[in-house]
Design an enzyme around this catalytic site. Sequence first.
Site, PDB file in Angstrom:
ATOM      1  N   ASP A 146       0.847  -1.200   0.000  1.00 58.87           N
ATOM      2  CA  ASP A 146       0.000   0.000   0.000  1.00 58.87           C
ATOM      3  C   ASP A 146       0.880   1.247   0.000  1.00 58.87           C
ATOM      4  OD1 ASP A 146      -2.831   1.190   0.683  1.00 58.87           O
ATOM      5  OD2 ASP A 146      -1.448   2.171   2.077  1.00 58.87           O
ATOM      6  N   TYR A 206       2.819   9.964  -0.084  1.00 62.11           N
ATOM      7  CA  TYR A 206       3.877   9.398   0.768  1.00 62.11           C
ATOM      8  C   TYR A 206       5.265   9.711   0.203  1.00 62.11           C
ATOM      9  CZ  TYR A 206       0.031   6.487   2.596  1.00 62.11           C
ATOM     10  OH  TYR A 206      -1.156   6.027   3.116  1.00 62.11           O
ATOM     11  N   LYS A 249      -2.604   5.847  -4.377  1.00 61.47           N
ATOM     12  CA  LYS A 249      -3.747   6.758  -4.140  1.00 61.47           C
ATOM     13  C   LYS A 249      -3.520   8.129  -4.776  1.00 61.47           C
ATOM     14  CE  LYS A 249      -3.916   4.560   0.390  1.00 61.47           C
ATOM     15  NZ  LYS A 249      -2.499   4.467   0.819  1.00 61.47           N
ATOM     16  N   HIS A 306      -7.729   9.269  -2.225  1.00 65.74           N
ATOM     17  CA  HIS A 306      -7.161   9.202  -0.877  1.00 65.74           C
ATOM     18  C   HIS A 306      -8.122   9.770   0.185  1.00 65.74           C
ATOM     19  CE1 HIS A 306      -2.956   8.991   1.133  1.00 65.74           C
ATOM     20  NE2 HIS A 306      -3.883   8.767   2.026  1.00 65.74           N
TER      21      HIS A 306
HETATM   22  N1  LIG Z   1      -5.586   5.911   3.488  1.00 62.36           N
HETATM   23  C1  LIG Z   1      -5.131   6.710   4.425  1.00 62.36           C
HETATM   24  O1  LIG Z   1      -5.597   7.852   4.601  1.00 62.36           O
HETATM   25  C2  LIG Z   1      -4.032   6.227   5.330  1.00 62.36           C
HETATM   26  C3  LIG Z   1      -3.707   6.953   6.488  1.00 62.36           C
HETATM   27  C4  LIG Z   1      -2.708   6.470   7.323  1.00 62.36           C
HETATM   28  C5  LIG Z   1      -2.042   5.283   6.995  1.00 62.36           C
HETATM   29  N2  LIG Z   1      -2.357   4.613   5.842  1.00 62.36           N
HETATM   30  C6  LIG Z   1      -1.661   3.347   5.449  1.00 62.36           C
HETATM   31  O2  LIG Z   1      -1.692   2.432   6.541  1.00 62.36           O
HETATM   32  C7  LIG Z   1      -0.361   2.085   6.910  1.00 62.36           C
HETATM   33  C8  LIG Z   1      -0.263   1.776   8.386  1.00 62.36           C
HETATM   34  O3  LIG Z   1      -0.680   2.861   9.186  1.00 62.36           O
HETATM   35  P1  LIG Z   1       0.345   3.677  10.104  1.00 62.36           P
HETATM   36  O4  LIG Z   1       1.681   3.679   9.454  1.00 62.36           O
HETATM   37  O5  LIG Z   1      -0.314   4.961  10.402  1.00 62.36           O
HETATM   38  O6  LIG Z   1       0.357   2.903  11.480  1.00 62.36           O
HETATM   39  P2  LIG Z   1       0.547   1.427  12.040  1.00 62.36           P
HETATM   40  O7  LIG Z   1       0.868   0.441  10.977  1.00 62.36           O
HETATM   41  O8  LIG Z   1      -0.631   1.163  12.915  1.00 62.36           O
HETATM   42  O9  LIG Z   1       1.795   1.601  12.994  1.00 62.36           O
HETATM   43  C9  LIG Z   1       3.114   1.691  12.496  1.00 62.36           C
HETATM   44  C10 LIG Z   1       4.058   1.768  13.667  1.00 62.36           C
HETATM   45  O10 LIG Z   1       4.033   0.537  14.407  1.00 62.36           O
HETATM   46  C11 LIG Z   1       5.354   0.015  14.517  1.00 62.36           C
HETATM   47  N3  LIG Z   1       5.209  -1.451  14.415  1.00 62.36           N
HETATM   48  C12 LIG Z   1       4.893  -2.145  13.302  1.00 62.36           C
HETATM   49  N4  LIG Z   1       4.788  -3.456  13.583  1.00 62.36           N
HETATM   50  C13 LIG Z   1       5.026  -3.601  14.910  1.00 62.36           C
HETATM   51  C14 LIG Z   1       5.063  -4.722  15.788  1.00 62.36           C
HETATM   52  N5  LIG Z   1       4.821  -5.947  15.356  1.00 62.36           N
HETATM   53  N6  LIG Z   1       5.355  -4.491  17.093  1.00 62.36           N
HETATM   54  C15 LIG Z   1       5.600  -3.245  17.545  1.00 62.36           C
HETATM   55  N7  LIG Z   1       5.593  -2.136  16.764  1.00 62.36           N
HETATM   56  C16 LIG Z   1       5.296  -2.311  15.447  1.00 62.36           C
HETATM   57  C17 LIG Z   1       6.136   0.630  13.377  1.00 62.36           C
HETATM   58  O11 LIG Z   1       7.484   0.747  13.703  1.00 62.36           O
HETATM   59  P3  LIG Z   1       8.655  -0.011  12.857  1.00 62.36           P
HETATM   60  O12 LIG Z   1       8.528   0.438  11.431  1.00 62.36           O
HETATM   61  O13 LIG Z   1       9.897   0.428  13.515  1.00 62.36           O
HETATM   62  O14 LIG Z   1       8.378  -1.492  13.009  1.00 62.36           O
HETATM   63  C18 LIG Z   1       5.496   2.001  13.276  1.00 62.36           C
HETATM   64  O15 LIG Z   1       6.064   2.874  14.208  1.00 62.36           O
HETATM   65  C19 LIG Z   1       0.470   3.286   6.433  1.00 62.36           C
HETATM   66  O16 LIG Z   1       1.833   2.960   6.351  1.00 62.36           O
HETATM   67  C20 LIG Z   1      -0.189   3.574   5.117  1.00 62.36           C
HETATM   68  O17 LIG Z   1       0.251   2.669   4.110  1.00 62.36           O
HETATM   69  C21 LIG Z   1      -3.350   5.059   5.022  1.00 62.36           C
END
Ligand SMILES: NC(=O)c1ccc[n+]([C@@H]2O[C@H](COP(=O)([O-])OP(=O)(O)OC[C@H]3O[C@@H](n4cnc5c(N)ncnc54)[C@H](OP(=O)(O)O)[C@@H]3O)[C@@H](O)[C@H]2O)c1
Length: 330
Positions: free
Chosen positions: A72, A77, A106, A139
């Site tokens: 994704d 980004y 997106k 998006h």
């Molecule tokens: N459509 C939208 O509007 C939208 C908005 C926000 C996000 N997104 C998408 O969703 C994805 C995920 O959301 P997000 O990045 O906001 O948050 P998330 O995946 O909930 O959290 C990411 C964080 O968690 C840590 N992490 C990952 N796996 C872990 C584990 N097993 N144990 C402990 N910590 C862990 C990562 O650190 P490390 O990297 O150091 O492991 C990072 O700091 C984004 O990357 C993006 O692709 C889409």
Amino acid sequence: MFGSEMLTLFAAFALFHVTNAVIAPTVELNDGNKIPLLALGTGRGTAKESESVDQVRQAVYWAIEAGYRHIDTAAIYFDEEQVGKGIAQAIADKLVTRNELFVTTKLWNDRHRQEQVVPALKESLQKLGLDYVDLYLIHFPVATKSDGSLDNVDYIETWKGMEKAKGLGLTRSIGVSNFNASQIERLIAHSTICPAVNEIEVNPTLTQVALINYLQLKNIIPMGYSPFGFLVSRSKENAPPPRADDPALVKIAQKYGKTTSQVVLRYLFDRSIIPIPKSTNKDRIKQNIDIFDFSLTNEEVATINRFNKNIRVINPVDWKNSPYYPFVEY
Ligand SMILES: NC(=O)c1ccc[n+]([C@@H]2O[C@H](COP(=O)([O-])OP(=O)(O)OC[C@H]3O[C@@H](n4cnc5c(N)ncnc54)[C@H](OP(=O)(O)O)[C@@H]3O)[C@@H](O)[C@H]2O)c1
């Protein structure tokens, strides 16, 4: 749970281990294409200062090696080039073929005019080094000008551009992100193609029960972003529970021999939501896809649902004055 038709597919595509890789099952979208039920997030909102954008390239490669088949990304980004390089390297090393991968990107808010959509997707494709993406999403329903100020382009107009992009074969499927139920209802009423997906925030603090029910009724697959909510990287002092050491989650995790992060990802999956965990760490990338050998009971899902506070990680309040601001209802 994914519906009976979906479960058949689940069985047909049940996970298998190939040289330690865990392959997620797939499900059929409402347009007949198949989507893998777990994606690597590449948004850099949680990246540490020390993390370079090149780590995305490495993360994508490690993820494909670990069995991820769905990546994704998004124009906003600014990492589509690195995503593309990770994919290209994995294909060159024969880990995977392009056909086996599912790439989502997106359209950003400042390209919402109908005639801007195809050129925006072409730019993304060029950065990704691909001829097509598998899924292209609006998006946000909100439109902005290039200076970031609000614009008044109706997402119905944007969707016409999305339909054109699909017609040209630049994307196999089209969908939306951050749309509420009324906006989807209106979109369907004014369009030829129903969105295949709505990518929304889902985690224990924002369970989105009503919106998920609505999407499932319409056969639109929910993808869940920021799946960890405030569990890990955002667990600041005043952040709402649960945290990674929450006793209720720890109890469930111990029962299955998993981490609380894996339990939360499985919680989304067991609610028929595609989790999109972001990680640039090799071990956590592997850990996050290793969720297909257990499942939560209804009671355990209900326990996690009780954390709901309707509190968002992503809350772009600057757009509140847009007529298309989505977060006025849940
Ligand atoms: N459509 C939208 O509007 C939208 C908005 C926000 C996000 N997104 C998408 O969703 C994805 C995920 O959301 P997000 O990045 O906001 O948050 P998330 O995946 O909930 O959290 C990411 C964080 O968690 C840590 N992490 C990952 N796996 C872990 C584990 N097993 N144990 C402990 N910590 C862990 C990562 O650190 P490390 O990297 O150091 O492991 C990072 O700091 C984004 O990357 C993006 O692709 C889409």
